[in-house]
Write a protein that holds these residues in place. Structure first.
Motif, short mmCIF file in Angstrom:
data_model
loop_
_atom_site.label_atom_id
_atom_site.label_comp_id
_atom_site.label_asym_id
_atom_site.label_seq_id
_atom_site.Cartn_x
_atom_site.Cartn_y
_atom_site.Cartn_z
N GLU A 31 0.84 -1.20 0.00
CA GLU A 31 0.00 0.00 0.00
C GLU A 31 0.88 1.25 0.00
OE1 GLU A 31 -3.02 -0.24 -0.47
OE2 GLU A 31 -3.94 -1.92 0.60
N ASP A 32 0.52 2.24 -0.81
CA ASP A 32 1.20 3.53 -0.79
C ASP A 32 0.81 4.32 0.45
OD1 ASP A 32 2.59 3.27 -3.24
OD2 ASP A 32 0.73 3.64 -4.30
N HIS A 33 -0.46 4.26 0.82
CA HIS A 33 -0.98 4.95 1.99
C HIS A 33 -1.73 3.92 2.84
CE1 HIS A 33 0.07 8.77 0.11
NE2 HIS A 33 -0.52 8.33 -0.99
N GLN A 34 -1.34 3.84 4.10
CA GLN A 34 -1.85 2.78 4.96
C GLN A 34 -3.30 3.05 5.40
OE1 GLN A 34 -0.25 0.00 5.33
NE2 GLN A 34 1.50 0.82 4.15
N TYR A 35 -3.97 1.96 5.74
CA TYR A 35 -5.35 2.01 6.21
C TYR A 35 -5.37 1.87 7.74
CZ TYR A 35 -7.03 1.18 1.42
OH TYR A 35 -7.30 1.28 0.08
N ARG A 36 -6.47 2.32 8.34
CA ARG A 36 -6.73 2.05 9.74
C ARG A 36 -8.21 1.76 9.90
NH1 ARG A 36 -7.05 7.15 13.77
NH2 ARG A 36 -8.68 8.35 12.71
N GLY A 37 -8.54 0.92 10.87
CA GLY A 37 -9.94 0.53 11.02
C GLY A 37 -10.33 0.27 12.46
N ARG A 38 -11.64 0.27 12.71
CA ARG A 38 -12.22 -0.07 14.00
C ARG A 38 -13.21 -1.21 13.77
NH1 ARG A 38 -15.37 3.58 16.52
NH2 ARG A 38 -14.82 2.77 18.59
N TYR A 39 -13.30 -2.11 14.77
CA TYR A 39 -14.08 -3.33 14.56
C TYR A 39 -14.82 -3.71 15.84
CZ TYR A 39 -10.85 -3.54 10.68
OH TYR A 39 -10.12 -3.21 9.57
N GLN A 40 -15.93 -4.43 15.64
CA GLN A 40 -16.65 -5.04 16.75
C GLN A 40 -16.32 -6.53 16.73
OE1 GLN A 40 -21.06 -5.98 16.82
NE2 GLN A 40 -21.05 -4.30 18.30
N VAL A 41 -15.89 -7.04 17.87
CA VAL A 41 -15.53 -8.45 17.99
C VAL A 41 -16.44 -9.07 19.04
CG1 VAL A 41 -13.69 -10.10 18.54
CG2 VAL A 41 -13.14 -7.93 17.41
N ALA A 42 -17.02 -10.23 18.71
CA ALA A 42 -17.96 -10.88 19.63
C ALA A 42 -17.84 -12.39 19.51
CB ALA A 42 -19.40 -10.44 19.33
N VAL A 43 -18.25 -13.08 20.57
CA VAL A 43 -18.32 -14.55 20.58
C VAL A 43 -19.75 -14.94 20.90
CG1 VAL A 43 -17.60 -16.66 21.75
CG2 VAL A 43 -15.91 -14.90 21.20
N VAL A 44 -20.32 -15.79 20.06
CA VAL A 44 -21.70 -16.26 20.25
C VAL A 44 -21.68 -17.78 20.34
CG1 VAL A 44 -24.01 -16.37 19.26
CG2 VAL A 44 -22.62 -14.30 18.96
N ALA A 45 -22.23 -18.31 21.44
CA ALA A 45 -22.31 -19.76 21.64
C ALA A 45 -23.67 -20.26 21.17
CB ALA A 45 -22.09 -20.10 23.10
N GLN A 46 -23.66 -21.28 20.30
CA GLN A 46 -24.89 -21.86 19.78
C GLN A 46 -24.75 -23.38 19.78
OE1 GLN A 46 -25.13 -19.97 15.92
NE2 GLN A 46 -26.43 -18.32 16.70
N GLY A 47 -25.31 -24.00 20.81
CA GLY A 47 -25.26 -25.45 20.90
C GLY A 47 -23.84 -25.97 21.01
N TYR A 48 -23.46 -26.77 20.03
CA TYR A 48 -22.14 -27.40 20.05
C TYR A 48 -21.06 -26.54 19.39
CZ TYR A 48 -24.78 -31.59 21.29
OH TYR A 48 -25.60 -32.48 21.92
N GLU A 49 -21.41 -25.30 19.03
CA GLU A 49 -20.44 -24.43 18.36
C GLU A 49 -20.32 -23.08 19.05
OE1 GLU A 49 -19.99 -25.60 13.67
OE2 GLU A 49 -21.42 -24.03 14.23
N GLN A 50 -19.14 -22.51 18.94
CA GLN A 50 -18.90 -21.12 19.31
C GLN A 50 -18.47 -20.38 18.05
OE1 GLN A 50 -16.95 -20.60 23.44
NE2 GLN A 50 -16.07 -22.49 22.68
#
Length: 343
Positions: free
Chosen positions: A152-171
Motif C-alpha cells: 500500500e502507498d498509503h496505509q489504512y486504519r480501522g475499527r471493529y466489533q468483535v464478539a463470541v456467540v455460543a450456539q449449541g455445540y459451536e462457538q
C-alpha cells in the motif's frame, strides 16, 4: 591522483542517484498491485459488422462462436488492482471460516473452554487496543487499528466489533467492521473493507492456534516426563537417533536442550522439522556439568532433521560438509542428547 579523485566523485554521484532511485521506488508500491506489461490492449478497436460483398454466399452462422457485446465497468490497465481478496483462514482444528456480508465468522467446536477469554488475550498479544469491552455479553469494540501492508502507498486504519456467540455445540467468533479509513477519508470499497476485516480475523485465529499448540505441547511434556535416546537407522538404513517421545515434545525441548550440548539454533522450521545449528565444543568442565563425554564433533554449521514417528521422534544430523553423521558419531551423541533433553 587527479584521475582517482574524479573517479571517486563519479562513484559518489552514481551511488547517490541509485539511492534516490531506490528511495523513490520504495515509496511507490503500485507495481505490487498492477498488471505487468503494456496497456496496448486497451487501444484495440471494437468489433465491427462484417461487410459481405454482394453476391457472396456465406456459410451458415453458429452462435457458439459469437463474441458477446458489452462494456466492462471499473478500473482497467494499471489502475486495476490485481491482488486477490484476503481469505478468512481456518487455522484451528475443526474450525470453519467464512464471510456473511462484510462480517467475518470463525466457527469452532464448543469444547467447554472460554473462547471469549482466549479472543481477548489474542487481541492483547497482537497489541490491538480495546476501546470498550463487555464481558457479560462477550463483545468488544477495538480502538483504531493501524494496518501496515508493504503493498500500500498509503496505509489504512480501522475499527471493529468483535464478539463470541455460543450456539449449541459451536462457538462463533465474529469480526464486524465499524469504520475503515485511508488518509483520513472513509473507505467504502467492499473489497478493501473485507480485506482488512479478514486480516483481523486471521490475526486472532493465528494467535488462538499458537496458544492451543503451546497448551498441547506443555500437556504432552508433562505426560512424558524424562525421555530416552537411542541410536538407530531410518527406513533406508542411514544412521539416526531415536527419541522416545512424540514429535511435539521433542520439538518443544530441543531449543533449550541443544545449547547445553554446544549447539546454537540459528533458524528452525516446524513445517518440515528442520533446525539450522552452529556447533562449538564445550570445555571439560561444561561436559562434566552436563554429565556426558565430548562427542568429538567438528565445529561448524549443522542441520538437524526431526522426524515424526507417532509416539517417537527421529533426529538426523548433517555435518558442515553435507554428510549425515556416521553410526559411531550418533552413538557418541546418545548420552549427550539424553542428558540435555532431560535437564
Amino acid at each position: 591522483m587527479a584521475y582517482s579523485v574524479k573517479n571517486s566523485a563519479v562513484v559518489k554521484v552514481a551511488g547517490l542517484s541509485v539511492a534516490m532511485l531506490l528511495a523513490g521506488c520504495s515509496h511507490d508500491q503500485h507495481y505490487k498491485r498492477e498488471v505487468n506489461g503494456n496497456e496496448e490492449y486497451l487501444d484495440a478497436p471494437a468489433l465491427s459488422q462484417l461487410n459481405v460483398p454482394q453476391g457472396m454466399i456465406l456459410p451458415l452462422e453458429s452462435a457458439n462462436y459469437a463474441v458477446p457485446q458489452g462494456r466492462a465497468q471499473g478500473a482497467v490497465g494499471k489502475q486495476l488492482d490485481i491482488r486477490p481478496p484476503v481469505q478468512a483462514l481456518s487455522l484451528l482444528n475443526g474450525s470453519r471460516a467464512q464471510f456473511q456480508g462484510s462480517t467475518g465468522l470463525l466457527q469452532i467446536a464448543n469444547t467447554g473452554t472460554s473462547l471469549w477469554g482466549q479472543t481477548v488475550a489474542a487481541l492483547q498479544a497482537n497489541k490491538f487496543a480495546i476501546a470498550q469491552q463487555d464481558d457479560a455479553r462477550q463483545q468488544l469494540t477495538t480502538d483504531w487499528i493501524s494496518w501496515n501492508r508493504q503493498d500500500e502507498d498509503h496505509q489504512y486504519r480501522g475499527r471493529y466489533q468483535v464478539a463470541v456467540v455460543a450456539q449449541g455445540y459451536e462457538q462463533t467468533l465474529m469480526v464486524k467492521p465499524i469504520a475503515l479509513e485511508q488518509k483520513g477519508q472513509a473507505v467504502t470499497s467492499n473489497t478493501e473493507i473485507q480485506r482488512y476485516t479478514a486480516q483481523l480475523l486471521n490475526d486472532i485465529s493465528a494467535q488462538l492456534n499458537t496458544a492451543e499448540t503451546d497448551r498441547r505441547n506443555a500437556a504432552a511434556a508433562n505426560r512424558v516426563g524424562s525421555v530416552d535416546v537411542q541410536s538407530g537407522a531410518d527406513e533406508t538404513g542411514l544412521p539416526n537417533l531415536i527419541v522416545r517421545a512424540p514429535f511435539d515434545v521433542t520439538w518443544q525441548r530441543l531449543p533449550k536442550a541443544l545449547p547445553l550440548a554446544g549447539m546454537t539454533v540459528s533458524d528452525s522450521n516446524r513445517a518440515d522439522g528442520s533446525l539450522q545449528l552452529s556447533y562449538s565444543n564445550l570445555s571439560s568442565s561444561q561436559w562434566a556439568a552436563l554429565g556426558a563425554k565430548d562427542p568429538d564433533l567438528a565445529e561448524g554449521k549443522y542441520k538437524l532433521q526431526v522426524g515424526d514417528l507417532d509416539n517417537r521422534s527421529s533426529l538426523q544430523f548433517i555435518d558442515p560438509k553435507g554428510h549425515i553423521l556416521t553410526q559411531s558419531q550418533n552413538d557418541a551423541l546418545v548420552a549427550v542428547l539424553q542428558a540435555a533433553l532431560n535437564k
